[in-house]
Design an enzyme around this catalytic site. Structure first.
Site, PDB file in Angstrom:
ATOM      1  N   ASP A  16       0.836  -1.205   0.000  1.00 32.32           N
ATOM      2  CA  ASP A  16       0.000   0.000   0.000  1.00 32.32           C
ATOM      3  C   ASP A  16       0.869   1.254   0.000  1.00 32.32           C
ATOM      4  O   ASP A  16       1.976   1.250   0.532  1.00 32.32           O
ATOM      5  CB  ASP A  16      -0.913  -0.032   1.244  1.00 32.32           C
ATOM      6  CG  ASP A  16      -2.030   0.990   1.146  1.00 32.32           C
ATOM      7  OD1 ASP A  16      -2.429   1.346   0.006  1.00 32.32           O
ATOM      8  OD2 ASP A  16      -2.510   1.438   2.196  1.00 32.32           O
ATOM      9  N   ASN A  64     -11.163  -2.696  -5.019  1.00 31.42           N
ATOM     10  CA  ASN A  64     -10.451  -1.683  -5.805  1.00 31.42           C
ATOM     11  C   ASN A  64     -11.161  -1.304  -7.107  1.00 31.42           C
ATOM     12  O   ASN A  64     -10.810  -0.306  -7.746  1.00 31.42           O
ATOM     13  CB  ASN A  64      -9.004  -2.126  -6.080  1.00 31.42           C
ATOM     14  CG  ASN A  64      -8.096  -2.067  -4.863  1.00 31.42           C
ATOM     15  OD1 ASN A  64      -7.192  -2.877  -4.702  1.00 31.42           O
ATOM     16  ND2 ASN A  64      -8.317  -1.096  -3.970  1.00 31.42           N
TER      17      ASN A  64
HETATM   18  C1  IPE Z   1      -5.318  -2.768  -0.022  1.00 35.40           C
HETATM   19  O1  IPE Z   1      -5.020  -1.433  -0.202  1.00 35.40           O
HETATM   20  C2  IPE Z   1      -5.360  -3.478  -1.346  1.00 35.40           C
HETATM   21  C3  IPE Z   1      -4.092  -3.625  -2.043  1.00 35.40           C
HETATM   22  C4  IPE Z   1      -2.909  -3.288  -1.588  1.00 35.40           C
HETATM   23  C5  IPE Z   1      -4.178  -4.239  -3.330  1.00 35.40           C
HETATM   24  P1  IPE Z   1      -6.165  -0.341  -0.298  1.00 35.40           P
HETATM   25  O2  IPE Z   1      -5.495   0.966  -0.453  1.00 35.40           O
HETATM   26  O3  IPE Z   1      -7.154  -0.706  -1.338  1.00 35.40           O
HETATM   27  O4  IPE Z   1      -6.867  -0.472   1.129  1.00 35.40           O
HETATM   28  P2  IPE Z   1      -7.737   0.571   1.933  1.00 35.40           P
HETATM   29  O5  IPE Z   1      -8.755   1.137   0.991  1.00 35.40           O
HETATM   30  O6  IPE Z   1      -6.813   1.625   2.422  1.00 35.40           O
HETATM   31  O7  IPE Z   1      -8.331  -0.220   3.055  1.00 35.40           O
HETATM   32  C1  IPE Z   2      -1.673   0.203  -3.242  1.00 33.12           C
HETATM   33  O1  IPE Z   2      -1.454   1.565  -3.290  1.00 33.12           O
HETATM   34  C2  IPE Z   2      -1.926  -0.404  -4.584  1.00 33.12           C
HETATM   35  C3  IPE Z   2      -3.327  -0.785  -4.809  1.00 33.12           C
HETATM   36  C4  IPE Z   2      -4.291  -0.778  -3.916  1.00 33.12           C
HETATM   37  C5  IPE Z   2      -3.659  -1.196  -6.146  1.00 33.12           C
HETATM   38  P1  IPE Z   2      -2.647   2.592  -3.249  1.00 33.12           P
HETATM   39  O2  IPE Z   2      -3.073   2.888  -4.640  1.00 33.12           O
HETATM   40  O3  IPE Z   2      -3.750   2.135  -2.357  1.00 33.12           O
HETATM   41  O4  IPE Z   2      -1.932   3.872  -2.643  1.00 33.12           O
HETATM   42  P2  IPE Z   2      -2.507   4.865  -1.553  1.00 33.12           P
HETATM   43  O5  IPE Z   2      -2.935   4.043  -0.376  1.00 33.12           O
HETATM   44  O6  IPE Z   2      -3.659   5.577  -2.186  1.00 33.12           O
HETATM   45  O7  IPE Z   2      -1.365   5.756  -1.258  1.00 33.12           O
HETATM   46 MG    MG Z   3      -4.139   2.396  -0.389  1.00 30.75          MG
END
Ligand code: IPE
Ligand code: IPE
Ligand code: MG
Length: 230
Positions: A16, A64
């Site tokens: 993340d 997502n």
């Molecule tokens: C979790 O990250 C999913 C992945 C890393 C693929 P998210 O960014 O989607 O999670 P939340 O929304 O902060 O819980």
């Molecule tokens: C994790 O990074 C990757 C996916 C969930 C696909 P994020 O896209 O959630 O990055 P932040 O949390 O918005 O910084």
């Molecule tokens: Mg995230």
């Protein structure tokens, strides 16, 4: 072979922080995702070279899809590029590549790339790399229950484990979440019952082998009691 309890057999990572990493650089979120993919190679190499057999990465959750279409399309595209480029390289290194999640909704081209990865790597034993895509822990649990019920099978912890996407793999010894949030976000809900959980504020594109080694050192010094008294 000497069994080394200090070494995990399976590491799972919630990668993340890509979006915030890009935002800090005044760049679009997709820039962070592209940088994040580069880190996968480095960390996977580090994990397997340290003798850890299994690495599971959370790449795209069942939630997502709620992101803007442009970002979702970018992530689907990156996944395709990753599979196309990395399948032969992983095959060369003897790494098995699995995609875990509900892949049925993906386009024909991606499905063909997933099949190709399976065909080229499924017998390989130097390591296992699981990429969780359109993966949700609850969906996985419901699917396993429905599968066993549909086959009229008895539900035990063993049969249930065997009906999960991770059938035959050890449970993760370590779960890492980068990006600073202290939540599981629907990842490996069944399998992480006794995982050691590491939350780090490091954004995924900044995650390094050095930080992985710090986690491994901490893990080696951890007393895993599993409910017992020592
Ligand atoms: C979790 O990250 C999913 C992945 C890393 C693929 P998210 O960014 O989607 O999670 P939340 O929304 O902060 O819980
Ligand atoms: C994790 O990074 C990757 C996916 C969930 C696909 P994020 O896209 O959630 O990055 P932040 O949390 O918005 O910084
Ligand atoms: Mg995230």
């Amino acid at each position: 072979m000497k069994s080394d309890k200090a070494l995990p057999r399976h590491i799972a990572i919630i990668m993340d922080g890509n979006g915030r990493w890009a935002k800090r650089r005044m760049m679009p979120r997709g820039f962070g995702h592209r940088e994040g993919v580069k880190v996968i190679d480095r960390i996977a190499d580090a994990v397997f070279s340290r003798g850890i057999g299994c690495l599971t990465l959370f790449a795209f959750s069942t939630e997502n899809w709620k992101r803007p279409e442009e970002e979702v399309d970018g992530l689907l595209d990156l996944f395709k590029k990753y599979l196309r480029k990395k399948t032969p390289l992983l095959a060369e290194k003897g790494i098995r590549l699995n995609v875990l999640g509900d892949t049925s909704v993906l386009d024909a081209e991606t499905l063909a790339l997933i099949s190709d990865a399976y065909e080229k790597t499924h017998g390989l034993r130097a390591g296992t790399l699981n990429i969780c895509f359109n993966y949700g822990g609850r969906a996985e649990i419901v699917r396993a229950a429905a599968k066993l019920a549909g086959e009229g099978r008895e539900i035990t912890e063993q049969s249930f484990s065997d009906a999960l996407y991770t059938a035959g793999m050890p449970d993760p010894d370590i779960l890492i979440r980068t990006g600073g949030e202290h939540r599981i976000s629907n990842f490996l809900l069944y399998q992480t019952a006794y995982s050691e959980i590491y939350f780090t504020g490091t954004l995924w594109p900044d995650f390094t082998e050095k930080e992985l080694d710090e986690i491994l050192a901490d893990f080696a010094a951890t007393d895993r009691r599993y409910g017992k008294v020592k």
